[in-house]
Every structure is written in structure tokens, then in C-alpha cells.
Write a protein that holds these residues in place. Sequence first.
Motif, short mmCIF file in Angstrom:
data_model
loop_
_atom_site.label_atom_id
_atom_site.label_comp_id
_atom_site.label_asym_id
_atom_site.label_seq_id
_atom_site.Cartn_x
_atom_site.Cartn_y
_atom_site.Cartn_z
N PHE A 197 35.06 0.42 26.25
CA PHE A 197 34.06 0.42 27.33
C PHE A 197 33.33 1.75 27.47
CE2 PHE A 197 37.47 -2.60 28.67
CZ PHE A 197 36.74 -3.76 28.54
N SER A 198 33.42 2.62 26.47
CA SER A 198 32.73 3.91 26.43
C SER A 198 33.39 4.99 27.28
CB SER A 198 31.26 3.78 26.84
OG SER A 198 30.60 2.87 25.97
N ASN A 199 34.00 4.61 28.39
CA ASN A 199 34.68 5.60 29.24
C ASN A 199 35.73 4.90 30.10
OD1 ASN A 199 33.02 4.18 30.96
ND2 ASN A 199 32.41 5.97 32.16
N VAL A 200 36.50 5.71 30.81
CA VAL A 200 37.49 5.19 31.76
C VAL A 200 37.22 5.82 33.11
CG1 VAL A 200 39.92 4.97 32.36
CG2 VAL A 200 39.23 4.92 29.96
N GLU A 201 36.79 5.03 34.06
CA GLU A 201 36.56 5.51 35.42
C GLU A 201 37.85 5.39 36.23
OE1 GLU A 201 33.88 6.90 36.48
OE2 GLU A 201 32.44 6.38 34.89
N GLU A 202 38.06 6.35 37.13
CA GLU A 202 39.25 6.31 37.97
C GLU A 202 39.31 5.02 38.79
OE1 GLU A 202 41.86 9.13 38.77
OE2 GLU A 202 41.35 8.80 36.67
N SER A 203 38.13 4.50 39.14
CA SER A 203 38.07 3.29 39.97
C SER A 203 38.19 2.01 39.16
CB SER A 203 36.75 3.27 40.76
OG SER A 203 35.64 3.31 39.87
N ASP A 204 38.22 2.12 37.84
CA ASP A 204 38.38 0.93 37.00
C ASP A 204 39.73 0.28 37.26
OD1 ASP A 204 36.01 0.69 35.52
OD2 ASP A 204 36.64 2.22 34.09
N TYR A 205 39.76 -1.04 37.20
CA TYR A 205 41.04 -1.75 37.29
C TYR A 205 41.82 -1.49 36.00
CZ TYR A 205 39.72 -4.17 41.56
OH TYR A 205 39.37 -4.45 42.85
N PHE A 206 43.12 -1.42 36.12
CA PHE A 206 44.00 -1.12 34.99
C PHE A 206 44.00 -2.26 33.98
CE2 PHE A 206 48.55 -0.98 33.42
CZ PHE A 206 48.35 0.09 32.55
N ILE A 207 44.12 -3.48 34.46
CA ILE A 207 44.09 -4.66 33.60
C ILE A 207 42.77 -5.40 33.83
CG2 ILE A 207 45.20 -6.84 33.01
CD1 ILE A 207 46.86 -4.38 32.27
N VAL A 208 41.98 -5.51 32.78
CA VAL A 208 40.65 -6.11 32.92
C VAL A 208 40.40 -7.16 31.84
CG1 VAL A 208 39.65 -4.04 33.98
CG2 VAL A 208 39.58 -4.32 31.49
N ARG A 209 39.37 -7.93 32.07
CA ARG A 209 38.92 -8.88 31.06
C ARG A 209 38.08 -8.14 30.01
NH1 ARG A 209 36.14 -13.16 35.00
NH2 ARG A 209 36.46 -11.58 36.62
N ASN A 210 37.65 -8.85 29.00
CA ASN A 210 36.82 -8.23 27.96
C ASN A 210 35.48 -7.76 28.49
OD1 ASN A 210 38.85 -8.71 26.12
ND2 ASN A 210 37.97 -10.63 25.37
N THR A 211 35.11 -8.25 29.67
CA THR A 211 33.84 -7.87 30.29
C THR A 211 34.00 -6.67 31.23
OG1 THR A 211 34.27 -9.45 32.08
CG2 THR A 211 32.98 -10.23 30.21
N ARG A 212 35.21 -6.11 31.30
CA ARG A 212 35.56 -4.98 32.16
C ARG A 212 35.77 -5.39 33.62
NH1 ARG A 212 32.78 1.03 31.53
NH2 ARG A 212 34.49 2.24 32.47
N GLU A 213 35.61 -6.67 33.89
CA GLU A 213 35.87 -7.16 35.24
C GLU A 213 37.38 -7.30 35.44
OE1 GLU A 213 32.29 -10.06 36.44
OE2 GLU A 213 33.33 -10.67 34.62
N PRO A 214 37.84 -7.20 36.69
CA PRO A 214 39.29 -7.27 36.93
C PRO A 214 39.89 -8.59 36.49
CG PRO A 214 38.05 -7.45 39.00
CD PRO A 214 37.08 -7.03 37.95
N ALA A 215 41.15 -8.55 36.10
CA ALA A 215 41.86 -9.76 35.69
C ALA A 215 42.05 -10.67 36.90
CB ALA A 215 43.22 -9.39 35.09
N TYR A 216 42.33 -11.94 36.63
CA TYR A 216 42.58 -12.91 37.70
C TYR A 216 43.95 -13.54 37.42
CZ TYR A 216 40.62 -15.76 33.94
OH TYR A 216 40.35 -16.33 32.71
N PRO A 217 44.57 -14.12 38.46
CA PRO A 217 45.96 -14.61 38.32
C PRO A 217 46.20 -15.52 37.12
CG PRO A 217 45.33 -14.63 40.62
CD PRO A 217 44.10 -14.26 39.86
N MET A 218 45.32 -16.49 36.88
CA MET A 218 45.56 -17.44 35.80
C MET A 218 45.53 -16.77 34.43
SD MET A 218 46.59 -20.34 35.17
CE MET A 218 46.57 -20.89 36.87
N LEU A 219 44.74 -15.72 34.29
CA LEU A 219 44.72 -14.97 33.02
C LEU A 219 46.08 -14.33 32.78
CD1 LEU A 219 43.35 -13.67 30.56
CD2 LEU A 219 42.60 -11.81 32.08
N ILE A 220 46.66 -13.72 33.80
CA ILE A 220 47.97 -13.08 33.65
C ILE A 220 49.04 -14.13 33.36
CG2 ILE A 220 49.68 -11.59 34.74
CD1 ILE A 220 46.98 -10.25 34.19
#
Length: 294
Positions: A197-220
Motif C-alpha cells: 500500500f506504499s506506506n503504513v499509517e498509524e491510523s491504518d487497521y492492522f488487518i485489512v482487505r486487499n483494498t486497505r479497508e478494514p477486515a469484517y467478521p466473515m472474512l476472519i
Amino acid sequence: MLFSFLNHLEFEKRYSEHTLSAYRRDLTQFEDFLKGAFGLEDPSEAGHSEIRAWMVDLIEQGLAATTVNRKMATLKSFYKFLHRSGEIQQNPTYKVRSLKKPRRLPAFIQETAIDKVLDEWVYSEDFEGQRDRMVIEFLYLTGVRLSELIGLRWMDLDLQKGEVKVMGKGRKYRIIPLSKSILENIIRYQKLFKETFSNVEESDYFIVRNTREPAYPMLIYRIVRNQLDLFVQTSKRSPHVLRHTFATHLLNKGADLNAVKDLLGHASLAATQVYTHNSIEKLKAVFEQAHPKA
């Protein structure tokens, strides 16, 4: 009344959105039952008999005792709030008793099986593969809940100190230490995150989808189920099983019960003691195998 009660839970009790949704759903179902069965539009007009009737209706629907008890707990909180607010003179749930429920031991994964999941399965080297490995490893090596993992951000991880700050139930924070092995994998995952994703922001979620959006329960759930299916015999293959496994393995290795309680974020020791049964069963097996008079 319902709006005020939910505001009370959100802003004063600081309940999570997941918990608020459960309360809202239970109370809406109760309101519908009152209207259909008794023609009552206002829940404040309900008495003990109406509440007891809903309880019987839920049982007849075949709901588990734990589910019925949870819904009754919602009503108790609601009417306690109305009573304290002066909306009602008497609390109609005062004499409502919880159903007895069979004691179920938490399912967990044997150490040999979890070792295979972490060490023998070949995860792809791309971001998705290493993220999936991190999900399994983090759930097992920290004991966090599903909701806690999804809400985790990079700012919550202190890689220098080797610890993670987790917001649990009631929006209470706790600190969980990170082992040397998972720290190394987190650093590797962080590097891949940055490359993806080019960088890591402190506010980024730790576990994300390929789109950098946060993961959702069913994915986990899907990640955990796909990995555990290969090596684990138990029918339960959920993220919570890894939390149970974390606690059980710690106690089997002699960890202090109070320490495990704090790591899990339990409010009371009673919630943690359920895991001691598995440890006692292991002691019994050792005794029966080793003692000459067993």
C-alpha cells in the motif's frame, strides 16, 4: 424510552456497537411480541406475566437457554433503567429467574495441531497469504477476541516494548505482551503492508482487505476456517476457538489463573475458571498413565 436507554448504554456504559445492536434487536422483538400477544404499544405497561409469557414463547421457539437468558438480561437492564429514571414504579423483571443451562466446556485445539497450522502449512508470500497467517497467529498467541482484532490499528502496537494495547468489552483497554516469534512476523507483515500500500499509517487497521479497508467478521471466520480445516479434527473452527486454545495452553503450562484472566480481559475470575477443567482433565490423564495404583 428505547432511544434514551440505548444512549445510556452507548455514552455512559460505553457498550460496543455490536452489543448495542443486540440490545436493540432484543427490545424490538419484545415490543413486537407485546403488540401481537397483548395489544400493548408501550413496554412500560408490561408486567411480570407479560415478560414471563415472552420467555415461554422463546423457549417454545426452540431457542437455547443461553439465548433466552441473554434476552432476559436485556429486559432486566432496560426495566432497571426505567425504574431508576422514574418512568415506572416497579421493576417487572425483579422476580424473573434465568434458565438453567448445561455447562459446556470450551473447545480448544491440541498443541500438535496448532503447531501444524502455524509451521507446516505453506502460506503464500503475497500480502493476502501473510495476512491470513497473521490472523491465525495473532488470535492464538494473544487470545484477543474477533472484534478486538478487527478494531486493532497499527498505533496500538508498540514493537519496541513488544506489546499491544487492546480495547475490550466496555471499551476497557488492556496490555498484552507479544512473544519474540510473533514480533518478528509482525515486522515482516508490516514491511509487506508497506510494499503493498506504499506506506503504513498509524491510523491504518492492522488487518485489512486487499483494498486497505478494514477486515469484517466473515472474512476472519473464513480465514480461520480454511486454515483449521486442514489440520484440526474438532467441528468448531471459529476465531473464538483460538482464544479458548490460548487460555487452555497457558493453564496447561502452569500459568497463574489471575494472569490469564487479565490477558483475556475477563471482568471476573469466574469466566476464566471454565478453562481449568481442561487442565484438570490433563492432570487426570497423566495420573492414570503414570501412577502404579491408578
